[in-house]
Motif scaffolding. Sequence first.
Motif, PDB file in Angstrom:
ATOM      1  N   VAL A  66       0.840  -1.204   0.000  1.00 22.93           N
ATOM      2  CA  VAL A  66       0.000   0.000   0.000  1.00 22.93           C
ATOM      3  C   VAL A  66       0.871   1.247   0.000  1.00 22.93           C
ATOM      4  O   VAL A  66       0.628   2.195  -0.761  1.00 22.93           O
ATOM      5  N   GLU A  67       1.895   1.258   0.829  1.00 20.66           N
ATOM      6  CA  GLU A  67       2.800   2.403   0.901  1.00 20.66           C
ATOM      7  C   GLU A  67       3.484   2.653  -0.446  1.00 20.66           C
ATOM      8  O   GLU A  67       3.597   3.803  -0.888  1.00 20.66           O
ATOM      9  N   ILE A 102       2.359   1.939  -3.366  1.00 26.69           N
ATOM     10  CA  ILE A 102       1.361   2.466  -4.303  1.00 26.69           C
ATOM     11  C   ILE A 102       1.076   3.931  -3.998  1.00 26.69           C
ATOM     12  O   ILE A 102       1.057   4.782  -4.898  1.00 26.69           O
ATOM     13  N   ILE A 103       0.859   4.262  -2.726  1.00 32.72           N
ATOM     14  CA  ILE A 103       0.568   5.643  -2.326  1.00 32.72           C
ATOM     15  C   ILE A 103       1.728   6.560  -2.681  1.00 32.72           C
ATOM     16  O   ILE A 103       1.527   7.681  -3.164  1.00 32.72           O
ATOM     17  N   ASP A 104       2.958   6.070  -2.463  1.00 37.97           N
ATOM     18  CA  ASP A 104       4.149   6.871  -2.759  1.00 37.97           C
ATOM     19  C   ASP A 104       4.492   6.899  -4.239  1.00 37.97           C
ATOM     20  O   ASP A 104       5.491   7.515  -4.633  1.00 37.97           O
ATOM     21  N   LYS A 105       3.677   6.216  -5.043  1.00 34.75           N
ATOM     22  CA  LYS A 105       3.886   6.173  -6.495  1.00 34.75           C
ATOM     23  C   LYS A 105       5.291   5.702  -6.850  1.00 34.75           C
ATOM     24  O   LYS A 105       5.983   6.284  -7.683  1.00 34.75           O
ATOM     25  N   GLU A 106       5.689   4.624  -6.165  1.00 38.97           N
ATOM     26  CA  GLU A 106       6.991   4.021  -6.424  1.00 38.97           C
ATOM     27  C   GLU A 106       7.020   3.435  -7.830  1.00 38.97           C
ATOM     28  O   GLU A 106       5.987   3.272  -8.479  1.00 38.97           O
ATOM     29  N   HIS A 107       8.214   3.071  -8.265  1.00 40.50           N
ATOM     30  CA  HIS A 107       8.377   2.451  -9.579  1.00 40.50           C
ATOM     31  C   HIS A 107       7.576   1.152  -9.635  1.00 40.50           C
ATOM     32  O   HIS A 107       7.461   0.434  -8.637  1.00 40.50           O
ATOM     33  N   THR A 108       7.040   0.861 -10.790  1.00 37.39           N
ATOM     34  CA  THR A 108       6.210  -0.326 -10.968  1.00 37.39           C
ATOM     35  C   THR A 108       6.917  -1.600 -10.518  1.00 37.39           C
ATOM     36  O   THR A 108       6.295  -2.491  -9.927  1.00 37.39           O
ATOM     37  N   SER A 109       8.214  -1.698 -10.767  1.00 34.68           N
ATOM     38  CA  SER A 109       8.933  -2.925 -10.382  1.00 34.68           C
ATOM     39  C   SER A 109       8.891  -3.145  -8.871  1.00 34.68           C
ATOM     40  O   SER A 109       8.788  -4.286  -8.410  1.00 34.68           O
ATOM     41  N   LEU A 110       8.939  -2.076  -8.084  1.00 32.14           N
ATOM     42  CA  LEU A 110       8.853  -2.209  -6.629  1.00 32.14           C
ATOM     43  C   LEU A 110       7.446  -2.622  -6.215  1.00 32.14           C
ATOM     44  O   LEU A 110       7.273  -3.484  -5.343  1.00 32.14           O
ATOM     45  N   VAL A 156       5.285  -4.320  -7.969  1.00 35.66           N
ATOM     46  CA  VAL A 156       5.095  -5.725  -8.339  1.00 35.66           C
ATOM     47  C   VAL A 156       5.834  -6.637  -7.363  1.00 35.66           C
ATOM     48  O   VAL A 156       5.312  -7.688  -6.965  1.00 35.66           O
ATOM     49  N   ARG A 157       7.027  -6.248  -6.948  1.00 34.34           N
ATOM     50  CA  ARG A 157       7.786  -7.045  -5.979  1.00 34.34           C
ATOM     51  C   ARG A 157       7.031  -7.149  -4.662  1.00 34.34           C
ATOM     52  O   ARG A 157       6.923  -8.234  -4.072  1.00 34.34           O
ATOM     53  N   GLU A 158       6.474  -6.030  -4.194  1.00 30.72           N
ATOM     54  CA  GLU A 158       5.707  -6.056  -2.941  1.00 30.72           C
ATOM     55  C   GLU A 158       4.448  -6.898  -3.094  1.00 30.72           C
ATOM     56  O   GLU A 158       4.073  -7.633  -2.171  1.00 30.72           O
ATOM     57  N   ALA A 159       3.804  -6.819  -4.250  1.00 26.85           N
ATOM     58  CA  ALA A 159       2.609  -7.629  -4.497  1.00 26.85           C
ATOM     59  C   ALA A 159       2.963  -9.114  -4.479  1.00 26.85           C
ATOM     60  O   ALA A 159       2.208  -9.943  -3.949  1.00 26.85           O
ATOM     61  N   ALA A 160       4.115  -9.473  -5.040  1.00 32.57           N
ATOM     62  CA  ALA A 160       4.556 -10.866  -5.027  1.00 32.57           C
ATOM     63  C   ALA A 160       4.834 -11.333  -3.595  1.00 32.57           C
ATOM     64  O   ALA A 160       4.521 -12.479  -3.241  1.00 32.57           O
ATOM     65  N   ASP A 161       5.391 -10.450  -2.772  1.00 26.01           N
ATOM     66  CA  ASP A 161       5.624 -10.798  -1.371  1.00 26.01           C
ATOM     67  C   ASP A 161       4.306 -11.068  -0.652  1.00 26.01           C
ATOM     68  O   ASP A 161       4.179 -12.036   0.109  1.00 26.01           O
ATOM     69  N   VAL A 162       3.302 -10.234  -0.896  1.00 27.43           N
ATOM     70  CA  VAL A 162       1.976 -10.437  -0.298  1.00 27.43           C
ATOM     71  C   VAL A 162       1.418 -11.789  -0.736  1.00 27.43           C
ATOM     72  O   VAL A 162       0.961 -12.586   0.083  1.00 27.43           O
TER      73      VAL A 162
END
Length: 95
Positions: A49-50, A52-60, A62-68
Motif C-alpha cells: 500500500v505504501e 502504491i501511495i508513494d507512487k513508487e516504480h512499478t517494479s517495486l 510488483v515485488r511487494e505484491a509478489a511478497d503479499v
Amino acid sequence: MSPTYENAVNLFSKRMLSRLDSNSGKGHWSECEDSYLIRRLLEEVGELVESIIDKEHTSLIVREAADVANFAMMLADNRAKTDYTVKPEYRYYDT
C-alpha cells in the motif's frame, strides 16, 4: 481458465518464485507458525500500500505484491497440508 487470466497468473507466479528464490536462505514456511505468517503478510500488505501511495516504480510495486501473494500462499499451503478434509484433487502440493 481464460487465456488472459492464464497469462497474467503465469507471469505473476514467476515473480513469486523469483522472490521465494531470493529469500530461500530463510528456511521453509512449513516450519512457521500461522501467527508469524499472518504478521508478515500484514506487514507486506502495508509495504505494498505504501509503495502504491508513494507512487513508487512499478517494479517495486510488483515485488511487494509478489511478497503479499507469497505469504498468502504459505498460509494456504500449510493449511492444505494439515487439513485432511481437503479433497486430494485440491491439494496442490506434492505428497
